[in-house]
Write a protein that holds these residues in place. Structure first.
Motif, PDB file in Angstrom:
ATOM      1  N   PHE A   1      -7.989  -3.814   5.923  1.00  0.00           N
ATOM      2  CA  PHE A   1      -7.618  -3.304   7.254  1.00  0.00           C
ATOM      3  C   PHE A   1      -8.346  -1.995   7.569  1.00  0.00           C
ATOM      4  O   PHE A   1      -8.901  -1.803   8.654  1.00  0.00           O
ATOM      5  N   THR A   2      -8.359  -1.061   6.588  1.00  0.00           N
ATOM      6  CA  THR A   2      -9.034   0.222   6.827  1.00  0.00           C
ATOM      7  C   THR A   2     -10.543   0.039   6.877  1.00  0.00           C
ATOM      8  O   THR A   2     -11.234   0.748   7.613  1.00  0.00           O
ATOM      9  N   THR A   3     -11.076  -0.886   6.043  1.00  0.00           N
ATOM     10  CA  THR A   3     -12.520  -1.147   6.080  1.00  0.00           C
ATOM     11  C   THR A   3     -12.948  -1.619   7.470  1.00  0.00           C
ATOM     12  O   THR A   3     -14.046  -1.307   7.942  1.00  0.00           O
ATOM     13  N   ALA A   4     -12.046  -2.344   8.140  1.00  0.00           N
ATOM     14  CA  ALA A   4     -12.359  -2.841   9.486  1.00  0.00           C
ATOM     15  C   ALA A   4     -12.165  -1.768  10.556  1.00  0.00           C
ATOM     16  O   ALA A   4     -12.391  -2.044  11.730  1.00  0.00           O
ATOM     17  N   GLY A   5     -11.731  -0.548  10.163  1.00  0.00           N
ATOM     18  CA  GLY A   5     -11.568   0.534  11.135  1.00  0.00           C
ATOM     19  C   GLY A   5     -10.137   0.902  11.413  1.00  0.00           C
ATOM     20  O   GLY A   5      -9.874   1.765  12.251  1.00  0.00           O
ATOM     21  N   GLY A   6      -9.161   0.288  10.731  1.00  0.00           N
ATOM     22  CA  GLY A   6      -7.762   0.577  10.974  1.00  0.00           C
ATOM     23  C   GLY A   6      -7.232   1.663  10.052  1.00  0.00           C
ATOM     24  O   GLY A   6      -7.826   1.975   9.023  1.00  0.00           O
ATOM     25  N   SER A   7      -6.114   2.255  10.427  1.00  0.00           N
ATOM     26  CA  SER A   7      -5.427   3.212   9.552  1.00  0.00           C
ATOM     27  C   SER A   7      -3.998   3.355  10.026  1.00  0.00           C
ATOM     28  O   SER A   7      -3.693   3.129  11.199  1.00  0.00           O
ATOM     29  N   ALA A   8      -3.108   3.723   9.100  1.00  0.00           N
ATOM     30  CA  ALA A   8      -1.700   3.976   9.417  1.00  0.00           C
ATOM     31  C   ALA A   8      -1.311   5.308   8.796  1.00  0.00           C
ATOM     32  O   ALA A   8      -1.782   5.673   7.718  1.00  0.00           O
ATOM     33  N   THR A   9      -0.466   6.055   9.526  1.00  0.00           N
ATOM     34  CA  THR A   9       0.009   7.343   9.012  1.00  0.00           C
ATOM     35  C   THR A   9       1.509   7.430   9.194  1.00  0.00           C
ATOM     36  O   THR A   9       2.098   6.707  10.008  1.00  0.00           O
ATOM     37  N   ASP A  10       2.119   8.362   8.439  1.00  0.00           N
ATOM     38  CA  ASP A  10       3.553   8.613   8.539  1.00  0.00           C
ATOM     39  C   ASP A  10       3.797  10.062   8.163  1.00  0.00           C
ATOM     40  O   ASP A  10       3.055  10.640   7.356  1.00  0.00           O
ATOM     41  N   ASN A  11       4.815  10.636   8.730  1.00  0.00           N
ATOM     42  CA  ASN A  11       5.107  12.036   8.461  1.00  0.00           C
ATOM     43  C   ASN A  11       5.434  12.288   6.995  1.00  0.00           C
ATOM     44  O   ASN A  11       5.204  13.387   6.475  1.00  0.00           O
ATOM     45  N   CYS A  12       5.978  11.291   6.333  1.00  0.00           N
ATOM     46  CA  CYS A  12       6.334  11.465   4.924  1.00  0.00           C
ATOM     47  C   CYS A  12       5.526  10.573   3.997  1.00  0.00           C
ATOM     48  O   CYS A  12       5.823  10.500   2.804  1.00  0.00           O
ATOM     49  N   GLY A  13       4.544   9.853   4.524  1.00  0.00           N
ATOM     50  CA  GLY A  13       3.694   9.002   3.704  1.00  0.00           C
ATOM     51  C   GLY A  13       3.964   7.528   3.929  1.00  0.00           C
ATOM     52  O   GLY A  13       5.093   7.117   4.214  1.00  0.00           O
ATOM     53  N   ILE A  14       2.924   6.703   3.787  1.00  0.00           N
ATOM     54  CA  ILE A  14       3.073   5.263   3.977  1.00  0.00           C
ATOM     55  C   ILE A  14       3.003   4.541   2.645  1.00  0.00           C
ATOM     56  O   ILE A  14       2.468   5.041   1.656  1.00  0.00           O
ATOM     57  N   ASN A  15       3.566   3.331   2.623  1.00  0.00           N
ATOM     58  CA  ASN A  15       3.517   2.446   1.470  1.00  0.00           C
ATOM     59  C   ASN A  15       2.405   1.447   1.732  1.00  0.00           C
ATOM     60  O   ASN A  15       2.600   0.447   2.423  1.00  0.00           O
TER      61      ASN A  15
END
Length: 799
Positions: free
Chosen positions: A504-518
């Motif tokens: 997903f990130t290689t394709a240009g995506g990313s996810a964030t969270d205030n306390c961290g993502i799983n």
């Protein structure tokens, strides 16, 4: 109470000064206070020369008969004034010069003893007519009552038409609205004729004078009805034709007080008639008189909890007020004295009194304002000390992961930076700001921490502020970047599913969270097609969670749609000759079919548009003499279309043919100069079509002259190809000589290309005769007169 005079009309219209002997102009406004009388317009001007024999000053609007007066204080220059309270009209009569009447009108005063608030319009008019602009009119109307006891209506109409007012022609009064009715009647208040009649048709009441002549306003008798919404003011039960032939209208002062009655055209008890003029003439000027009482609209208010050294103000607002005087009482309101500017006081004679640097000794002072002859309420100044207040605070807070996200305010500056503030009527002690408790409830998700802060004023009075911080991660993770919606041309497999967070990130995506993502939680939860094609839309939904289990989804669409055009290549433009013995060219095999075609997802069809279309041009015939555009169209499996065209030009290169004709030889009949020759007309043939035209010689059956005649024919086809054919026709001279040699009786012909000698040796003409020689058989071209004549290279001669 005061009166405002406002200038509203300078000239009613711009008219050349040589039309009017005088014009009148009113001046700007003035302000005075009652009770007193005031000159209405001390600067009024009358321009022009000559004498004036009358003038009127009247209330045009807002008149209150019980309190308003116009006063001519003294008779000047022999001009007298008559005031009528009922109508609000001051009439001036007597002849005086323009300058004298100007002085007279400048002396007119307005008196008002009661002072009812409102506006009055005062009109100054030269002459004896009363001005008014009724019923939305754009020009002034002028009203005059002419006393003429027992005058008939018809005589009154004639007399009114002879009335003149500064160039305006009069007419019996017409009334279009209630305001005009009231002005005309109340200004004069007499029984008199007006310009309405039903003499032409009983019950058909019309205005028959002035600009409104012919306008019907009433139909029927007293129980009739208005017409067209036009104004009427009949007395109750009128018109009733009570005396018979009551065909004319008048103001009925005796019974109706401004209402109308119908009456016969006979000598009557009429006092006179009402005359109306209309037109914008510069003989009227108007001013607005604004009458108002002084009234306090805003009272001063008490000033409470004032600290020593503070700056305060008291305000009183009033209408119709030109003077203010602030007063102070230092003994609880028992007595008040005027305040003068100086020390702590400023602006003591304006709407707002300013007090700079209040002292403790001014506690419980009272302040009031004297406005004109009216006094405001008294306002009290009270000095007190009260605890400070937290009048703004940062509010309760939240933290997502840790209490350290919201640090304690260690001083007052940090507190105010966070949005808090504390105030006190006498000032706060900022250094006293402190936290006195910081307690957690011991829970988690959420954990609640309670903090209590305290502050004091400069006198040591304290107050507290309690704030709670809730620690709880309730914020969902976010897909803050994503590969975006995708496209595929032919198949969904062109865009494979992201099977893990790395892809997903290689394709240009990313996810964030205030306390961290799983990152391990990343998964696809649906991959659904809409079942369509061209386009087909596949919707994929991915999900990810933060370390606290809060989840969010990302939806991506893949549109499968072939939007790439197919390609096609065709032959170059073709220049061709017709088939042998044909007027067209026939396509052989695939010579003009498309050369190359291609598409990324497959081709559905390749067709041309010539002669019914099809997928091949083989066997198609293209006619000569035309340039025909052939368009090939390629369509792929998704309906994308591409075209390519070329031009076929077919030329007819074959020349037409003409059937041959042999040369012809014949002799002329005895004694004739020509011979009739017939022959078969040649025939032209061509692979397309051709026309035949004889361009030289004579047609078959014509008289051919002696000698050689060349007949020439040309055949031309549609392409302009030309073929020529010629043959000779030879007419020879008979061996027998002519019996008669006169021109008129016996022409003869010779054919030669050499000079010839023409001889005449006498004959039947007689001795001594001469001959005239001509070159044509009609004997029109004269060559000469001689028995022997030499002619150089003739073709035809006759004698």
């Amino acid at each position: 109470m005061r009166i405002k005079f406002l200038f509203i009309i300078a000239f009613l219209m711009a008219i050349s000064s040589n039309i009017f002997a005088q014009t009148i102009t009113v001046s700007g406004g003035i302000t005075v206070f009652t009770p007193t009388s005031v000159i209405v317009d001390a600067n009024l001007t009358i321009t022009g020369g000559g004498n004036i024999n009358a003038a009127t000053v009247n209330f045009g609007g807002g008149y209150i008969s019980t309190e308003d007066r116009l006063v001519y204080p003294i008779n000047l220059f022999g001009v007298t004034g008559t005031w009528t309270t009922a109508t609000g009209v001051l009439r001036l009569s007597g002849t005086a010069t323009t300058a004298q009447y100007q002085q007279i009108l400048r002396s007119i005063r307005y008196n008002n003893t009661t002072g009812t608030i409102g506006q009055r319009t005062v009109n100054f008019t030269l002459g004896d007519a009363i001005p008014f602009r009724p019923c939305g009119a754009t020009e002034n109307h002028y009203y005059r009552f002419v006393t003429s006891t027992n005058i008939t209506w018809t005589n009154a109409r004639t007399a009114a038409a002879s009335q003149n007012y500064f160039g305006l022609t009069g007419y019996l009064l017409t009334i279009m609205c209630q305001a005009e009715n009231d002005l005309a009647f109340n200004s004069i208040n007499q029984d008199g004729w007006i310009g309405a009649s039903d003499a032409a048709n009983e019950g058909d009441w019309r205005w028959v004078t002035g600009p409104e002549a012919g306008t019907q306003f009433w139909s029927g008798n007293g129980s009739g009805s208005p017409v067209g919404g036009n104004y009427n003011n009949w007395y109750s039960g009128e018109p009733n034709n009570d005396l018979g032939n009551e065909d004319y209208a008048h103001f009925w002062n005796t019974a109706g007080a401004g209402q109308w009655n119908d009456y016969p055209n006979t000598p009557s008890a009429m006092v006179g008639y009402y005359v109306e003029f209309n037109g914008n003439i510069p003989v009227t000027g108007s001013k607005i008189v604004d009458v108002c009482n002084t009234n306090i609209t805003q009272q001063p208010v008490n000033q409470n909890n004032i600290c020593a050294g503070a700056n305060i103000s008291y305000t009183t607002i009033a209408n119709c007020a030109d003077t203010y005087q602030w007063q102070v009482s230092t003994n609880g309101g028992a007595t008040f004295t005027n305040i003068t500017n100086g020390g702590v006081y400023n602006y003591a004679t304006t709407e707002s009194l300013n007090i700079t640097g209040v002292t403790f000794g001014m506690n419980n002072y009272q302040y009031r304002c004297r406005v004109m002859n009216t006094t405001s309420n008294a306002a009290i100044l009270t000095l007190e000390t009260v605890p400070p207040i937290f009048n703004a605070n940062p509010g309760n807070l939240t933290a997502q992961c840790d209490i350290n996200e919201q640090p304690v305010y260690t001083n007052y500056t940090e507190f105010t930076t966070a949005g808090g503030s504390a105030t006190d009527n006498c000032g706060i002690n900022t250094a006293s700001f402190t936290i006195i408790s910081n307690v957690s409830d011991g829970n988690s998700c959420p954990e609640i921490v309670t903090r209590t802060y305290r502050i004091a004023d400069i006198c040591g009075n304290t107050t507290v502020y309690t704030q709670t911080i809730t620690i709880n991660d309730d914020i969902l993770p976010i897909f803050d970047a994503n590969p975006g919606n995708l496209t595929a041309q032919c198949d969904i497999n062109e865009q494979p599913v992201y099977t893990n967070y790395t892809e997903f990130t290689t394709a240009g995506g990313s996810a964030t969270d205030n306390c961290g993502i799983n990152t391990a939680s990343f998964t696809i939860i649906s991959n659904v097609s809409d079942g369509n094609s061209c386009p087909e839309i596949v919707t994929r939904t991915y999900r990810i969670a933060d370390i606290c289990g809060n989840t969010t989804v990302y939806t991506q669409t893949i549109t499968i749609n072939d939007d790439i055009l197919p390609t096609i290549t065709v032959v170059e433009n073709q220049n061709l000759n017709t088939d042998p013995s044909s007027c067209f060219y026939t396509v052989i095999g695939n010579e003009f079919n498309s050369i190359a075609t291609d598409d990324n997802c497959g081709i559905a069809s390749v067709v041309h548009d010539y002669d019914g279309g099809g997928n091949t041009l083989e066997g198609k015939q293209f006619p000569a003499g035309q340039s025909i555009t052939v368009t090939w169209t390629i369509t792929d499996n998704c309906g994308n279309v591409q075209t390519a065209s070329f031009v076929i030009t077919v030329t007819d290169a074959e020349y037409p043919e003409i059937t041959a004709q042999d040369d012809l030889t014949t002799c002329n009949p005895q004694g004739e100069q020509s011979a009739i020759v017939t022959f078969d007309t040649p025939i032209a043939t061509d692979n397309c079509s051709a026309t035949l035209e004889q361009i030289a010689g004579l047609s078959s059956g014509s008289n051919f002259p002696l000698g050689l005649t060349i007949n020439t024919f040309i055949a031309t086809d549609e392409a302009g190809n030309e073929t020529y054919m010629s043959f000779n026709v030879s007419v020879q001279t008979s061996s027998e000589a002519p019996a008669i040699t006169t021109c008129e009786d016996s022409p003869f012909c010779l054919y030669t290309k050499d000079a010839i000698t023409l001889n005449y040796g006498g004959g039947v003409v007689g001795n001594g005769a001469s001959v005239k020689w001509y070159s044509d058989i009609e004997c029109t071209n004269y060559l000469g007169s001689d028995n022997n004549l030499i002619i150089n290279s003739p073709e035809e001669t006759s004698n």
